[in-house]
Design an enzyme around this catalytic site. Structure first.
Site, PDB file in Angstrom:
ATOM      1  N   GLY A   1       0.373   5.632  -4.338  1.00 19.14           N
ATOM      2  CA  GLY A   1      -0.093   6.987  -4.499  1.00 19.14           C
ATOM      3  C   GLY A   1       0.363   7.998  -3.560  1.00 19.14           C
ATOM      4  NE  ARG A   2      -1.587   6.169   1.092  1.00 20.39           N
ATOM      5  CZ  ARG A   2      -2.016   5.263   2.039  1.00 20.39           C
ATOM      6  NH1 ARG A   2      -2.112   5.627   3.502  1.00 20.39           N
ATOM      7  NH2 ARG A   2      -2.195   4.066   1.732  1.00 20.39           N
TER       8      ARG A   2
ATOM      9  CD  GLU B   1     -12.640  -5.690  -3.131  1.00 17.27           C
ATOM     10  OE1 GLU B   1     -11.608  -5.958  -3.163  1.00 17.27           O
ATOM     11  OE2 GLU B   1     -13.749  -6.565  -2.976  1.00 17.27           O
ATOM     12  CG  ASN B   2      -7.228  -2.325  -6.888  1.00 14.53           C
ATOM     13  OD1 ASN B   2      -6.129  -3.378  -6.486  1.00 14.53           O
ATOM     14  ND2 ASN B   2      -7.263  -1.514  -5.699  1.00 14.53           N
ATOM     15  CD1 TRP B   3     -12.014  -5.562 -10.944  1.00 17.19           C
ATOM     16  CD2 TRP B   3     -11.670  -4.544 -12.881  1.00 17.19           C
ATOM     17  NE1 TRP B   3     -11.476  -6.587 -11.686  1.00 17.19           N
ATOM     18  CE2 TRP B   3     -11.524  -6.272 -12.978  1.00 17.19           C
ATOM     19  CE3 TRP B   3     -11.363  -3.954 -14.033  1.00 17.19           C
ATOM     20  CZ2 TRP B   3     -10.851  -6.712 -14.169  1.00 17.19           C
ATOM     21  CZ3 TRP B   3     -10.875  -4.479 -15.144  1.00 17.19           C
ATOM     22  CH2 TRP B   3     -10.614  -6.009 -15.397  1.00 17.19           C
TER      23      TRP B   3
ATOM     24  CG  LEU C   1      -5.728  -8.706   7.649  1.00 18.15           C
ATOM     25  CD1 LEU C   1      -6.147  -9.903   8.077  1.00 18.15           C
ATOM     26  CD2 LEU C   1      -4.625  -8.516   7.145  1.00 18.15           C
TER      27      LEU C   1
ATOM     28  CD  GLU D   1       2.155 -13.502  15.322  1.00 19.33           C
ATOM     29  OE1 GLU D   1       2.252 -12.361  15.792  1.00 19.33           O
ATOM     30  OE2 GLU D   1       1.876 -14.419  16.176  1.00 19.33           O
TER      31      GLU D   1
ATOM     32  CG  ASP E   1      -2.057   0.940   1.040  1.00 17.95           C
ATOM     33  OD1 ASP E   1      -2.437   1.414   0.096  1.00 17.95           O
ATOM     34  OD2 ASP E   1      -2.889   1.124   2.013  1.00 17.95           O
ATOM     35  N   GLY E   2       0.198   2.466  -0.697  1.00 13.50           N
ATOM     36  CA  GLY E   2       1.009   3.682  -0.203  1.00 13.50           C
ATOM     37  C   GLY E   2       1.763   4.085  -1.626  1.00 13.50           C
TER      38      GLY E   2
HETATM   39  C1  FPP Z   1      -1.227   0.283  -3.522  1.00 12.19           C
HETATM   40  O1  FPP Z   1      -0.806   1.633  -3.847  1.00 12.19           O
HETATM   41  C2  FPP Z   1      -0.869  -0.474  -4.493  1.00 12.19           C
HETATM   42  C3  FPP Z   1      -1.666  -1.207  -5.695  1.00 12.19           C
HETATM   43  C4  FPP Z   1      -3.001  -0.568  -6.128  1.00 12.19           C
HETATM   44  C5  FPP Z   1      -1.428  -2.402  -6.192  1.00 12.19           C
HETATM   45  C6  FPP Z   1      -0.590  -2.331  -7.232  1.00 12.19           C
HETATM   46  C7  FPP Z   1       0.842  -2.675  -6.858  1.00 12.19           C
HETATM   47  C8  FPP Z   1       1.979  -2.440  -7.541  1.00 12.19           C
HETATM   48  C9  FPP Z   1       1.852  -1.776  -9.255  1.00 12.19           C
HETATM   49  C10 FPP Z   1       3.407  -2.927  -7.073  1.00 12.19           C
HETATM   50  C11 FPP Z   1       3.893  -3.765  -8.025  1.00 12.19           C
HETATM   51  C12 FPP Z   1       3.403  -5.102  -7.876  1.00 12.19           C
HETATM   52  C13 FPP Z   1       3.866  -6.005  -8.530  1.00 12.19           C
HETATM   53  C14 FPP Z   1       3.502  -7.332  -8.399  1.00 12.19           C
HETATM   54  C15 FPP Z   1       4.969  -5.949  -9.659  1.00 12.19           C
HETATM   55  P1  FPP Z   1      -2.089   2.725  -3.726  1.00 12.19           P
HETATM   56  O2  FPP Z   1      -2.357   3.154  -5.019  1.00 12.19           O
HETATM   57  O3  FPP Z   1      -3.416   2.235  -3.137  1.00 12.19           O
HETATM   58  O4  FPP Z   1      -1.533   3.872  -2.815  1.00 12.19           O
HETATM   59  P2  FPP Z   1      -2.329   5.056  -1.920  1.00 12.19           P
HETATM   60  O5  FPP Z   1      -3.259   4.057  -0.904  1.00 12.19           O
HETATM   61  O6  FPP Z   1      -1.428   5.788  -1.382  1.00 12.19           O
HETATM   62  O7  FPP Z   1      -3.219   5.844  -3.182  1.00 12.19           O
END
Ligand code: FPP
Length: 240
Positions: free
Chosen positions: A20-21, A64-66, A188, A200, A17-18
């Site tokens: 974007g931030r 959910e990322n869709w 999670l 853990e 995560d993170g």
């Molecule tokens: C979170 O950042 C990350 C994702 C949405 C998943 C995508 C992950 C990658 C591209 C990393 C590389 C992965 C692989 C397997 C090569 P966010 O956009 O949710 O950050 P934010 O919460 O700060 O906006």
């Protein structure tokens, strides 16, 4: 009270995560953040390989990322497709087997074919398994298992935990001993809900692009000091 000192985790599951931030703090685009996230993922895969951790699961794209803006979804898919293409030789050379957790059928064709090719080419990897959670939802994984078990016609009384596990994406793999989530969130988010019952949980403030092998070592050191009881008392554990 005897402290149970853990060996290395056999399975680490990470919520990256993170991105974007991280980008926002630097005045960069979210895409730049995801590109930096890919570089971090590459480093962490190799760091786990060097540390002899046999199973690693990365949450690359949740169902959910869709819901993110279309342009960001396309960029994520193109970065993941590129990652698979760039990394496959390296994975083969390092004995890494790739697996996918999630619904591959509804992913865009180029992602699907990159995944299928990487799965095929890495199938013999015997040193480490890297699971990419792609289009993954933990609740959907559980429902999928229930549907498959029901369709098998098995007598309900004969359904055991083993039957259930055999229908999860993680069939045949140990549960994650350690879940890592970066960037300060402490939840999670539908990630491996069945498999993480006794994991853990390690949360850190670091944004994913800054999660280096040294940060991984901090998480491993924290894990090594945890007392894992699996529902038993400390006295029972020290008698074991
Ligand atoms: C979170 O950042 C990350 C994702 C949405 C998943 C995508 C992950 C990658 C591209 C990393 C590389 C992965 C692989 C397997 C090569 P966010 O956009 O949710 O950050 P934010 O919460 O700060 O906006």
């Amino acid at each position: 009270m005897e402290q149970i000192v853990n060996e290395l985790p056999q399975h680490i599951a990470i919520i990256m995560d993170g991105n974007g931030r991280w980008a926002q703090q630097r005045g960069l685009t979210r895409g730049d953040g995801h590109r930096a996230g890919v570089r971090a993922a590459r480093q962490i895969v190799m760091a786990c390989r060097e540390r002899h951790i046999p199973f690693l699961t990365l949450y690359a794209f949740s169902r959910e990322n869709w819901g993110r803006p279309r342009a960001e979804v396309s960029l994520l898919f193109s970065l993941l497709t590129q990652f698979l293409g760039d990394e496959v030789e390296n994975m083969v050379a390092n004995g890494i087997r790739l697996q996918v957790f999630g619904e591959v059928g509804t992913l865009p064709a180029p992602v699907r074919s990159a995944l299928e090719s990487a799965l095929r080419r890495t199938a013999k990897g015997g040193e480490m398994t890297v699971n990419l959670a792609m289009n993954y939802s933990g609740r959907e994984e559980i429902l999928r298992a229930v549907r498959r078990i029901a369709a098998s016609g098995i007598n309900p009384g004969d359904i055991t935990e083993e039957t259930f596990r055999a229908h999860l994406y993680s069939a045949g793999q140990p549960d994650p001993d350690l879940v890592i989530r970066t960037s300060g969130e402490r939840r999670l988010s539908n990630y491996l809900p069945f498999q993480t019952a006794y994991s853990e949980l390690y949360f850190c403030e670091t944004h994913w692009p800054d999660f280096t092998p040294a940060e991984l070592d901090r998480a491993l050191a924290w894990y090594a000091g945890r007392e894992r009881r699996f529902g038993l008392t400390s006295d029972q554990l020290s008698e074991k």
